[in-house]
Design a protein around this motif. Sequence first.
Motif, PDB file in Angstrom:
ATOM      1  N   ALA A 117       0.832  -1.203   0.000  1.00  0.00           N
ATOM      2  CA  ALA A 117       0.000   0.000   0.000  1.00  0.00           C
ATOM      3  C   ALA A 117       0.867   1.254   0.000  1.00  0.00           C
ATOM      4  CB  ALA A 117      -0.935  -0.017   1.214  1.00  0.00           C
ATOM      5  N   ASP A 118       1.965   1.227   0.732  1.00  0.00           N
ATOM      6  CA  ASP A 118       2.874   2.379   0.747  1.00  0.00           C
ATOM      7  C   ASP A 118       3.530   2.573  -0.615  1.00  0.00           C
ATOM      8  OD1 ASP A 118       4.434   4.418   2.432  1.00  0.00           O
ATOM      9  OD2 ASP A 118       6.040   3.240   1.515  1.00  0.00           O
ATOM     10  N   MET A 119       3.892   1.467  -1.275  1.00  0.00           N
ATOM     11  CA  MET A 119       4.478   1.568  -2.615  1.00  0.00           C
ATOM     12  C   MET A 119       3.462   2.141  -3.604  1.00  0.00           C
ATOM     13  SD  MET A 119       6.571  -2.046  -2.763  1.00  0.00           S
ATOM     14  CE  MET A 119       7.152  -1.765  -4.426  1.00  0.00           C
ATOM     15  N   ALA A 120       2.188   1.751  -3.454  1.00  0.00           N
ATOM     16  CA  ALA A 120       1.160   2.274  -4.353  1.00  0.00           C
ATOM     17  C   ALA A 120       0.896   3.753  -4.095  1.00  0.00           C
ATOM     18  CB  ALA A 120      -0.129   1.466  -4.195  1.00  0.00           C
ATOM     19  N   ALA A 121       0.980   4.168  -2.821  1.00  0.00           N
ATOM     20  CA  ALA A 121       0.695   5.562  -2.480  1.00  0.00           C
ATOM     21  C   ALA A 121       1.874   6.484  -2.765  1.00  0.00           C
ATOM     22  CB  ALA A 121       0.301   5.658  -1.004  1.00  0.00           C
ATOM     23  N   HIS A 122       3.094   5.959  -2.712  1.00  0.00           N
ATOM     24  CA  HIS A 122       4.289   6.787  -2.935  1.00  0.00           C
ATOM     25  C   HIS A 122       5.211   6.108  -3.948  1.00  0.00           C
ATOM     26  CE1 HIS A 122       2.843   7.541   1.230  1.00  0.00           C
ATOM     27  NE2 HIS A 122       3.027   8.816   0.893  1.00  0.00           N
ATOM     28  N   PRO A 123       4.776   5.967  -5.184  1.00  0.00           N
ATOM     29  CA  PRO A 123       5.619   5.279  -6.180  1.00  0.00           C
ATOM     30  C   PRO A 123       6.906   6.033  -6.482  1.00  0.00           C
ATOM     31  CG  PRO A 123       3.739   6.331  -7.238  1.00  0.00           C
ATOM     32  CD  PRO A 123       3.508   6.444  -5.767  1.00  0.00           C
ATOM     33  N   GLU A 124       6.903   7.356  -6.248  1.00  0.00           N
ATOM     34  CA  GLU A 124       8.118   8.126  -6.533  1.00  0.00           C
ATOM     35  C   GLU A 124       9.246   7.813  -5.551  1.00  0.00           C
ATOM     36  OE1 GLU A 124       5.691  10.249  -3.536  1.00  0.00           O
ATOM     37  OE2 GLU A 124       5.284   9.325  -5.493  1.00  0.00           O
ATOM     38  N   SER A 125       8.921   7.189  -4.434  1.00  0.00           N
ATOM     39  CA  SER A 125       9.941   6.859  -3.434  1.00  0.00           C
ATOM     40  C   SER A 125      10.650   5.545  -3.724  1.00  0.00           C
ATOM     41  CB  SER A 125       9.306   6.792  -2.037  1.00  0.00           C
ATOM     42  OG  SER A 125       8.702   8.030  -1.700  1.00  0.00           O
ATOM     43  N   TYR A 126      10.226   4.834  -4.746  1.00  0.00           N
ATOM     44  CA  TYR A 126      10.797   3.522  -5.058  1.00  0.00           C
ATOM     45  C   TYR A 126      11.318   3.524  -6.489  1.00  0.00           C
ATOM     46  CZ  TYR A 126       8.267   2.097  -0.870  1.00  0.00           C
ATOM     47  OH  TYR A 126       7.801   1.999   0.412  1.00  0.00           O
ATOM     48  N   ALA A 127      12.432   2.836  -6.689  1.00  0.00           N
ATOM     49  CA  ALA A 127      13.000   2.692  -8.033  1.00  0.00           C
ATOM     50  C   ALA A 127      12.377   1.460  -8.681  1.00  0.00           C
ATOM     51  CB  ALA A 127      14.525   2.564  -7.960  1.00  0.00           C
ATOM     52  N   LEU A 128      11.217   1.637  -9.265  1.00  0.00           N
ATOM     53  CA  LEU A 128      10.480   0.507  -9.834  1.00  0.00           C
ATOM     54  C   LEU A 128      10.997   0.113 -11.211  1.00  0.00           C
ATOM     55  CD1 LEU A 128       6.876   1.549  -8.751  1.00  0.00           C
ATOM     56  CD2 LEU A 128       8.426  -0.050  -7.632  1.00  0.00           C
ATOM     57  N   GLY A 129      11.667   1.036 -11.894  1.00  0.00           N
ATOM     58  CA  GLY A 129      12.264   0.702 -13.180  1.00  0.00           C
ATOM     59  C   GLY A 129      11.235   0.235 -14.191  1.00  0.00           C
ATOM     60  N   PRO A 130      11.501  -0.899 -14.836  1.00  0.00           N
ATOM     61  CA  PRO A 130      10.568  -1.389 -15.871  1.00  0.00           C
ATOM     62  C   PRO A 130       9.386  -2.163 -15.301  1.00  0.00           C
ATOM     63  CG  PRO A 130      12.434  -2.860 -15.726  1.00  0.00           C
ATOM     64  CD  PRO A 130      12.703  -1.737 -14.748  1.00  0.00           C
ATOM     65  N   ALA A 131       9.173  -2.077 -13.982  1.00  0.00           N
ATOM     66  CA  ALA A 131       8.082  -2.858 -13.390  1.00  0.00           C
ATOM     67  C   ALA A 131       6.730  -2.475 -13.974  1.00  0.00           C
ATOM     68  CB  ALA A 131       8.073  -2.667 -11.872  1.00  0.00           C
ATOM     69  N   GLU A 132       6.590  -1.214 -14.390  1.00  0.00           N
ATOM     70  CA  GLU A 132       5.324  -0.779 -14.984  1.00  0.00           C
ATOM     71  C   GLU A 132       4.998  -1.601 -16.225  1.00  0.00           C
ATOM     72  OE1 GLU A 132       1.900   1.298 -15.174  1.00  0.00           O
ATOM     73  OE2 GLU A 132       3.442   1.940 -13.748  1.00  0.00           O
ATOM     74  N   ARG A 133       6.018  -1.980 -16.971  1.00  0.00           N
ATOM     75  CA  ARG A 133       5.797  -2.734 -18.200  1.00  0.00           C
ATOM     76  C   ARG A 133       5.503  -4.206 -17.924  1.00  0.00           C
ATOM     77  NH1 ARG A 133      11.155  -1.146 -21.327  1.00  0.00           N
ATOM     78  NH2 ARG A 133      10.253  -2.458 -22.960  1.00  0.00           N
TER      79      ARG A 133
END
Length: 387
Positions: A117-133
């Motif tokens: 839930a924290d990752m969903a609320a603050h995506p800018e705080s995590y280096a998700l990289g290509p996870a969106e794809r």
Amino acid sequence: MKLPDLLDAFATRLADHKDAARASDPLIESRATRDLGTAGTLHLYAMEVPAGTTFLEDVPVTIVPPGDLEPTGGFLLRRQGETALVQTQDTLGQSTLDNTLVPDTVEFFRLASERLADMAAHPESYALGPAERLAPWLDPEHNEANASARTGASAAILTTMWHDDQVARWTKLGTLAVNLMRHNKRVLLVAPTHDAADRVLGFLAKTLRNAALPFTSLLSRYEIAALQQAEGIPLGQFGFEVQMHKFFAKSRSHKDTLRQKYERFRELIPILAYKGQKQRDMDEVKLLEWRLMAQVSEFQRKIKEIDHLLAKYESLPIWKRLGMQTMGKNVETLSEYRKLYTGNIAALMKEVEIAQARIREMSPEAAMPKEMRPQYEALKDDISKLG
């Protein structure tokens, strides 16, 4: 579905599991506990549990010893027969009998749900990289309409390996791992169980060893391995805590060695300075001795000339003797000169003896052991290189 929405959906699903797991954490009585080993600050224990006991892996657990002993927190790694493997950060000490395990599955789901839930609320705080794809691959509500998106994600950034034969699947996985390691890539391997993770780890270690790669430094296991060995390779050496403990031990050893070298270097500095000063003083005395001996040699040469003249004085031609007398050189004066030179030599020899005595006194002080200067230079180089 966007990645934040997907994370939020997973967080909600885990929260639902949390509510359903409230009644699934019965107390587990353990009759005996066996210490399997320690890796850094982590301890692994095998605890006997009743037959039919079930629990999820990696669930937090509280170990309550009998009597007034303090409880200890840990994680349930896996169950094998009537034994549960438990990992703790604190040793259980003498509490090896009649412990009570209190699993906390609710806390397990709560922490996972809050993290997503924290990752969903603050995506800018995590280096998700290509996870969106990769979201189409994980979308629980996918249908035929977004099948093309899943195919596109696979072709772009994801390689899948599906095969019913485990040997063929692992062989392809090992080849892929070797290629990635040779290109200095990092790989995160996730397995459904600790047992599967240990077996794949052993297989990858064997594959990297056969490829002449330093597998002991390339592989790292975050938790303590549940298996002692796999594919004939001991797995304890790959534990992250073990590697970190060895690294810090080696670092402390290097620091201790450097500190000892520095202390020895500081000891040698005044010694070498003192020896150097004494050597310079002795060189000055030796130079004085050389000058005195040069004067003695000159007077001895003159005495030798006088003795030579006196020996053949009567046989010299008359005109030469007259010339010598004109210069004040006759038998009487030559004898006086000889006495004078002999006295000068005696006086100079006394000074030479004093200088030689001083040299003998200074020699031990100025003498430098033959290994001291090379040792000083070696320590100086080591300190310069290591800082």
